[in-house]
Design a protein around this motif. Structure first.
Motif: not given
Length: 374
Positions: A225-226, A361-363, A368-371
């Motif tokens: 759904r997301y 992992l939740t999907k 997703i970005y890391l800084l």
């Protein structure tokens, strides 16, 4: 831009469900390499690594991340770059001499990477053309990977960013809109086409954006759904539940007399979505694989699935050399930047990478970005 520290901070996954920062020596750059202060390190397959602690041939517990953008802080004499240049780093360290490299094709398919003869595509880890080879050829104790404060990058895998392109938008240039840009180019997606996208994660979302950018109508197969809501926000024509008894009839209702999509992008590598993407194509359609689950086989009928319907099936990993200029022009398009803002749903300091991987992992996420500087 900050003054370079004399140490490097790198992300590690020492055991399942554990992410930790480690202090390493500052990178050493040999001829043909630059050192980049990483601004954004996007998450790709690291969520799976975090869960399973299983690595591909080009990474290890202390060598993670192949995407990224940042600012050059160190060059060698004669470099075509200068400290202060804002750049995107493309993945790999291709040989620049083989057929693949000289034809402007994709560097992760360079003949310097001996895929043939190895199960699961597990080429030897220290080949020069792979990311782990970067530290080896420079005699450096760190920097060959993107999830680090400082990254050691081959000059031929680095491209300056236009002044009007932010790091946030440029960071989509690898495994979101980059690999899917090349997929769309190779598949010949054009205005008026109907494109089917199945197995939607962040790469599938990138395929949606690339198809829309070229004026195609997009039909998405999915049940998360997301992510289906993200697809609707991007502007797809239809979202179809692939478990519905009439899912194929719904595809045909969109495609009309063609009775199937012109091009299908499959992002999961699972038989469930491969079956549906194959069935959802028109005759003379093209299936492009953008995901995989390993080297297990997938059963097709040469006659019924391929020859009778004249289906073209191909796939790939990354951005062709010849596509880099067009990709960066696309990333400067305000409409595309709006789509990137939709696709990138979470940003975390690299010090909170474990939270980022748990979110992956939740999907219930897009890209997703890391800084690394935080």
């Amino acid at each position: 831009m900050t003054e370079p520290a004399r140490t490097n901070t790198v992300l590690t996954i020492p055991e399942p469900r554990t992410a930790a920062l480690a202090t390493k020596p500052y990178p050493v750059a040999g001829p043909g390499f630059v050192i980049v202060e990483v601004a954004v390190a996007p998450v790709c397959n690291e969520g799976r690594i975090y869960r399973d602690h299983q690595f591909e041939w080009h990474d290890s517990p202390e060598h993670l991340g192949h995407e990224g953008v940042g600012t050059i802080v160190e060059t060698r004499p004669g470099s075509r770059f200068e400290p202060g240049d804002r750049v995107v780093v493309f993945q790999a360290n291709s040989c620049q001499k083989c057929f693949v490299c000289t034809q402007g094709l994709s560097p992760t398919h360079c003949l310097g990477i001996p895929y043939e003869g190895y199960d699961d595509g597990m080429a030897p880890q220290d080949v020069t053309a792979g990311l782990l080879g970067i530290e080896k050829v420079n005699g450096s104790a760190s920097g060959g990977f993107g999830m680090a404060r400082y990254r050691l990058a081959p000059e031929h895998m680095v491209v300056r960013l236009p002044d009007n392109l932010s790091f946030h938008h440029a960071a989509a240039a690898n495994c979101t809109l980059g690999c899917t840009y090349t997929a769309a180019e190779e598949s010949g997606v054009k205005a008026g086409d109907v494109v089917l996208v199945g197995g939607v994660g962040f790469i599938g979302l990138g395929a949606v954006a690339n198809a829309l950018h070229r004026g195609a109508s997009v039909v998405v197969l999915g049940r998360n759904r997301y992510r289906m809501e993200l697809c609707r926000r991007l502007g797809v024509t239809a979202v179809i539940d692939p478990g519905s008894p009439d899912w194929l009839d719904q595809v045909h209702a969109v495609t009309g007399d063609r009775r199937g999509a012109d091009v299908a992008f499959e992002g999961s590598g699972t038989p469930y979505y491969l079956d549906r993407c194959m069935a959802g194509l028109r005759r003379y359609g093209t299936l492009f694989s953008l995901g995989f689950t390993g080297s297990e086989g997938y059963s097709v009928s040469i006659l019924n699935d391929m020859m009778d319907r004249h289906i073209n099936w191909t796939g790939g990993h990354d951005v062709r050399f010849r596509d880099r200029d067009g990709l960066l022009r696309m990333l400067c398009d305000p409409a595309v930047q709006g789509w990137i803002d939709t696709i990138v749903t979470h940003t975390y300091p690299m010090s909170r990478a474990g939270e980022a991987f748990e979110t992956a992992l939740t999907k219930d996420c897009g890209k997703i970005y890391l800084l690394p500087q935080e």
